[in-house]
Design an enzyme around this catalytic site. Structure first.
Site, short mmCIF file in Angstrom:
data_model
loop_
_atom_site.label_atom_id
_atom_site.label_comp_id
_atom_site.label_asym_id
_atom_site.label_seq_id
_atom_site.Cartn_x
_atom_site.Cartn_y
_atom_site.Cartn_z
N ASP A 123 0.83 -1.21 0.00
CA ASP A 123 0.00 0.00 0.00
C ASP A 123 0.86 1.25 0.00
O ASP A 123 2.07 1.19 0.16
CB ASP A 123 -0.94 0.00 1.22
CG ASP A 123 -0.26 -0.52 2.48
OD1 ASP A 123 0.91 -0.17 2.72
OD2 ASP A 123 -0.91 -1.29 3.22
N GLU B 95 -9.66 -2.02 5.35
CA GLU B 95 -10.36 -1.79 6.61
C GLU B 95 -11.59 -2.70 6.72
O GLU B 95 -12.05 -3.27 5.71
CB GLU B 95 -10.79 -0.32 6.70
CG GLU B 95 -9.64 0.68 6.68
CD GLU B 95 -8.94 0.82 8.02
OE1 GLU B 95 -8.93 -0.14 8.80
OE2 GLU B 95 -8.39 1.91 8.27
N HIS C 155 -7.40 -5.28 10.06
CA HIS C 155 -7.08 -4.97 8.68
C HIS C 155 -5.73 -5.55 8.28
O HIS C 155 -4.83 -5.68 9.11
CB HIS C 155 -7.14 -3.46 8.40
CG HIS C 155 -6.01 -2.66 8.94
ND1 HIS C 155 -6.17 -1.71 9.93
CD2 HIS C 155 -4.69 -2.61 8.62
CE1 HIS C 155 -5.02 -1.13 10.19
NE2 HIS C 155 -4.09 -1.67 9.41
N ASN D 225 -7.83 -3.61 14.35
CA ASN D 225 -9.20 -3.86 13.91
C ASN D 225 -9.30 -4.98 12.88
O ASN D 225 -10.33 -5.17 12.25
CB ASN D 225 -9.84 -2.58 13.37
CG ASN D 225 -9.14 -2.07 12.11
OD1 ASN D 225 -8.18 -2.66 11.63
ND2 ASN D 225 -9.63 -0.95 11.58
#
Length: 260
Positions: free
Chosen positions: A66, A142, A137, A135
């Site tokens: 990314d 996400e 990811h 979380n």
């Protein structure tokens, strides 16, 4: 999926680096790199093997997961710069062989499509190292991300931006809101997925990814659908797992012919 619980975080990094090195020595055309703190131990081990054991990355392509959208080239918090500073500049990786999504492209969707074409042309990615967010990811996929998604724009959650503010002088206003990230489908195209997680802050996410349902709410749970996954955790990150004794037993009783 194979889950390995090491004695500490340092051992987790060394093992991950050894697994990546094995792929390179076996002739990997491409490897997948991740940023953040989780893969740093692996990169240190790869650098050590380059210096001490003759490991070479000549001819290998690298693809980053990314990149932030809008950070200028060379910005210290851009992921291309991170990878160069922490890993590729310390070994014999040609800069032209290290690829990242173009977060400064005039046409971002076109840049995402071009990145996909590059991976398809130069791949397959032999081994993709991954971290995991609190979380759940992976990359910057996400919660709510399509389990078959490809490289695309994603909007970061407020929690992710807040977590990353420490890299931007604790100034949330400096943290980009958008990123270009490989999708879960793109990540899953790699031959071997290698996830490293350490520390108690990752325990809930690891448990959800490994033992919970496959769900877009925990993007890392897509690892359960892949034929070759190694998850390496320290005891703190393993604290919420239910089958710890089995995972330890399975590793202790691996067949002699079976590699990670």
């Amino acid at each position: 999926m194979e889950l390995v619980i090491t004695d500490n975080a340092a051992e987790a990094g060394v093992l991950a680096g050894r697994i990546m090195a094995d792929h390179v020595r076996r002739g990997a055309r491409a490897i997948g790199l991740a940023t953040g703190s989780s893969p740093l131990g692996a990169y240190r081990e790869l650098i050590r093997q380059y210096r001490d054991e003759g490991l070479s990355f000549a001819g290998v392509q690298a693809y980053l997961l990314d990149e932030y959208i809008g950070l200028p080239v060379g910005h210290p918090q851009s992921y291309r710069q991170f990878i160069r500073d922490e890993f590729t500049s310390h070994v014999d990786f040609d800069d032209a062989s290290v690829h990242s999504p173009d977060g400064n492209a005039t046409d971002i969707p076109a840049a995402a499509a071009e990145y996909e074409r590059g991976i398809a042309k130069n791949g397959p990615v032999s081994v993709q190292i991954l971290g995991i967010g609190a979380n759940g990811h992976i990359g910057f996929n996400e919660p709510g991300s399509s389990l078959r998604s490809r490289t695309r724009v994603k909007t970061l959650t407020p929690k992710t931006r807040a977590d990353n503010a420490r890299f931007f002088e604790d100034d949330l206003s400096q943290v980009p809101t958008h990123v270009l990230t490989q999708g879960l489908g793109t990540i899953s195209d790699a031959d071997h997925l290698l996830m490293v997680a350490t520390g108690s802050g990752k325990a809930d996410a690891v448990a959800a990814a490994v033992e919970g349902p496959v769900s877009a709410f925990c993007p890392a749970s897509i690892l359960q659908m892949h034929p070759h996954v190694t998850v390496i955790v320290d005891p703190e990150a393993a604290a919420k797992l239910q089958a710890v004794e089995y995972y330890r037993f399975a590793v202790a009783n691996k067949p002699s012919w079976q590699s990670f």
